[in-house]
Enzyme design. Structure first.
Site, PDB file in Angstrom:
ATOM      1  N   GLU A  24      -3.682   3.728   1.633  1.00 17.55           N
ATOM      2  CA  GLU A  24      -3.977   3.858   3.062  1.00 17.55           C
ATOM      3  C   GLU A  24      -4.068   5.351   3.365  1.00 17.55           C
ATOM      4  OE1 GLU A  24      -2.019   3.199   7.501  1.00 17.55           O
ATOM      5  OE2 GLU A  24      -1.287   1.959   5.835  1.00 17.55           O
ATOM      6  N   HIS A  82       0.827  -1.205   0.000  1.00 17.72           N
ATOM      7  CA  HIS A  82       0.000   0.000   0.000  1.00 17.72           C
ATOM      8  C   HIS A  82       0.861   1.253   0.000  1.00 17.72           C
ATOM      9  CE1 HIS A  82       0.099  -1.456   4.320  1.00 17.72           C
ATOM     10  NE2 HIS A  82       0.715  -0.283   4.438  1.00 17.72           N
ATOM     11  N   HIS A  98       2.357  11.957  -8.833  1.00 15.79           N
ATOM     12  CA  HIS A  98       0.954  11.563  -8.972  1.00 15.79           C
ATOM     13  C   HIS A  98       0.790  10.073  -8.720  1.00 15.79           C
ATOM     14  CE1 HIS A  98       2.568  10.918 -13.155  1.00 15.79           C
ATOM     15  NE2 HIS A  98       1.963   9.761 -12.969  1.00 15.79           N
ATOM     16  N   GLU A 153      -3.215  10.426 -12.597  1.00 15.33           N
ATOM     17  CA  GLU A 153      -3.196  10.226 -14.042  1.00 15.33           C
ATOM     18  C   GLU A 153      -4.159   9.087 -14.369  1.00 15.33           C
ATOM     19  OE1 GLU A 153      -0.131   9.216 -17.741  1.00 15.33           O
ATOM     20  OE2 GLU A 153       0.556   9.011 -15.665  1.00 15.33           O
TER      21      GLU A 153
END
Length: 302
Positions: free
Chosen positions: A90, A39, A108, A156
């Site tokens: 998370e 994560h 991003h 994106e």
């Protein structure tokens, strides 16, 4: 005296050789280890607002949520599949903090979808910020768009066919791409999947990961010509990666830190109260990674 000097030199060389052998074996560990992106952790100013945006606009699912009042924070885990197999986000909400500084270093996240235009319209309808309309990338055929979530994180959107991992990229900027590539190869056992040179736009990208780019999540490292440092802000936190041995993995990172930079921020061991074994460290650019024991992580999910 001459004989003593020769013996001393031989002993030193033997000691150096014996030190190199274990290091060489240790440095081979990341490539043999069972590693997977687990994560990415970052902070948001309104947890429920972000959950609503991600589920309604991106199609993510809320996987679990927890509140830790004694530490004054809440977490939510969202993604496109279960945490046992998929990469997820998370989200962290710290009581009373409504906004954060994203900084200039974070780039991003990316989501692949079969219909970029449809997702963009959903984002727009929900009040999201569309910063690049759908269309082909410059000099290519891939259709992409860019949007921002309520906290200003850029996403994106990439038009692709069906994939087991729609949450497909985390982009971070680096001041030295070759150094960063070496670090993630040696410290984390990643492969350089693709290198993209764009001299006309004055940047170069290295795609790093554990499997092919279109099958799983990749770390996109971007170098902008002439820029060696970025601000980190206080919004983006870290990426978590699974390992079968946090202690051995931590020793590898220490060796690579000495060569390329970065530092251990938490020594390998169990977390108080939770028991999950982790080791955390910074790369040469100051980006944080946490390696989490695979078995302990599955116990957490239970």
């Amino acid at each position: 005296m001459k004989m003593e000097a020769v013996e001393s030199g031989l002993n030193r060389k033997m000691a150096e050789a014996s030190a190199v052998a274990p290091n060489a074996e240790l440095l081979d560990w990341p490539k043999k280890d069972n590693r997977r992106f687990l994560h990415v952790v970052y902070r948001v100013g309104d947890l429920d607002r972000t959950i609503e945006f991600y589920t309604e606009c991106f199609g993510m699912k809320l996987l679990r949520k927890r509140d830790v009042p004694e530490e004054k924070y809440s977490n939510a885990f969202l993604g496109f599949g279960p945490e046992t197999s998929n990469f997820v986000v998370e989200l962290t909400y710290n009581y009373g903090v409504s906004s954060y500084d994203i900084g200039t270093g974070f780039g991003h996240f990316a989501i692949s979808t079969q219909d970029v235009s449809k997702m963009v319209e959903t984002v727009r309808a929900k009040g999201g910020n569309v910063t690049r309309e759908p269309g082909p990338v410059k000099g290519g055929n891939s259709v992409i768009a860019f949007v921002k979530d309520p906290d200003g994180y850029a996403f994106e959107l990439i038009q692709r066919g069906p994939t087991p991992e729609p949450l497909c990229q985390v982009m971070l900027r680096t001041g030295d791409l070759d150094r960063a590539i070496k670090f993630y190869e040696k410290a984390l056992g990643m492969r350089l999947l693709r290198r993209i040179e764009r001299p006309e736009y004055k940047y170069t990208i290295g795609m790093m990961g554990y499997a092919e780019e279109y099958e799983t999540i990749v770390l996109e490292l971007t170098y902008n010509y002439g820029v060696t440092e970025y601000t980190k802000g206080n919004a983006y936190a870290q990426i978590a990666i699974g390992t079968d041995d946090v202690y051995k993995s931590g020793e590898v990172v220490k060796i690579v830190n000495q060569e390329l930079g970065g530092k251990i921020t938490r020594e390998a061991g169990p977390l108080p109260g939770l028991g999950t074994k982790i080791v955390s460290f910074l790369d040469p650019d100051g980006w944080k990674t946490v390696l989490v024991d695979n078995k302990d992580f599955l116990k957490e999910l239970e």
